[in-house]
Design a protein around this motif. Structure first.
Motif, short mmCIF file in Angstrom:
data_model
loop_
_atom_site.label_atom_id
_atom_site.label_comp_id
_atom_site.label_asym_id
_atom_site.label_seq_id
_atom_site.Cartn_x
_atom_site.Cartn_y
_atom_site.Cartn_z
N GLN A 147 33.52 18.44 31.10
CA GLN A 147 33.67 19.07 29.78
C GLN A 147 32.55 18.68 28.83
O GLN A 147 32.06 19.53 28.07
N ASP A 148 32.12 17.42 28.84
CA ASP A 148 31.07 17.02 27.91
C ASP A 148 29.74 17.70 28.22
O ASP A 148 29.02 18.14 27.32
N ARG A 161 37.71 23.37 26.92
CA ARG A 161 39.03 23.17 27.51
C ARG A 161 39.80 24.49 27.58
O ARG A 161 40.44 24.79 28.59
N ALA A 212 30.06 21.38 27.19
CA ALA A 212 30.00 21.51 25.74
C ALA A 212 28.56 21.44 25.25
O ALA A 212 28.13 22.23 24.40
N SER A 231 31.85 22.34 20.81
CA SER A 231 32.65 21.13 21.01
C SER A 231 33.40 21.25 22.34
O SER A 231 33.32 22.28 23.02
N ARG A 232 34.17 20.23 22.68
CA ARG A 232 34.91 20.26 23.94
C ARG A 232 36.17 21.13 23.85
O ARG A 232 36.70 21.54 24.88
#
Length: 217
Positions: free
Chosen positions: A37-38, A52, A41, A47-48
């Motif tokens: 996810q990072d 998600r 992003a 952003s994450r």
């Protein structure tokens, strides 16, 4: 890959979802690969939270699997899954084509024919799958059924992940192209029953080629 001004009409989760979907279907992310996810992003400039949400949507489409300890990974597709998806292709695409033919205009025929010309001149098997999809999509778009077209696109994406190179190399392009030109001819003539039958046989041939590949393996 920060979001640009031309994409503001879409929400951030939708933009990430569409970008990830395309990357998975085109093979940028391979089966079993972890999607962090990072990193996503940072790649998409968000952003994450949108990441998600995008991953949850892709899980519902069957492209991603969310696991307790690993997070998100690219979900695999078996040969049996693809054979069943090809049955779904027949049902969805034959319906779309049946609805599309009465709405086809001169411009639709010209677009489809131009794609076939490009297909004919393409020498790399990797490009044939894309040309094939563009041609079929050109035939279905005049059906004017957005939900049906979305289902066709999603299902075809799953199938294409598995078959885009294997089937193209097995079948070549001479026979599929002959069938494409025949379908376009029948569309021009407005012969709905004949072109729908031709499309069904065309997709069934892909099933036969896939079974043959699977047997050899």
């Amino acid at each position: 890959m920060a979001l640009n001004v031309t994409e503001v009409r879409k929400s951030a989760p939708d933009l990430v979802r569409d970008g990830l979907r395309e990357a998975i279907l085109s093979g940028v992310y391979s089966e079993g690969q972890q999607l962090r996810q990072d990193e996503l992003a940072e790649h998409f400039g968000t952003s994450r939270i949108p990441v998600r949400e995008a991953l949850r949507q892709l899980e519902s489409e069957g492209l991603v699997e969310l696991q307790a300890n690993k997070g998100a990974i690219v979900k695999g597709v078996s040969a049996d899954d693809v054979l069943e998806m090809l049955d779904i292709r027949i049902a969805l695409e034959c319906r779309a084509l049946k609805l599309a033919v009465p709405n086809m205009a001169f411009e639709d025929f010209e677009i489809a024919e131009q794609i076939l010309v490009e297909y004919e001149n393409a020498s790399e098997p990797a490009a044939w799958g894309e040309m094939n999809w563009r041609f079929h999509w050109a035939l279905y778009c005049p059906c004017n059924r957005p939900k049906l077209l979305a289902m066709i696109e999603a299902n075809y994406g799953h199938v294409n992940r598995f078959t885009r190179r294997q089937v193209s190399m097995a079948t070549g392009k001479t026979k599929p192209q002959q069938e494409h030109f025949e379908m376009l001819k029948l569309c021009r003539e407005g012969d709905i029953d004949a072109v729908v039958t031709a499309l069904e046989k065309h997709i069934e041939q892909t099933q036969k080629s896939l079974r043959a590949i699977t047997r050899r393996r």
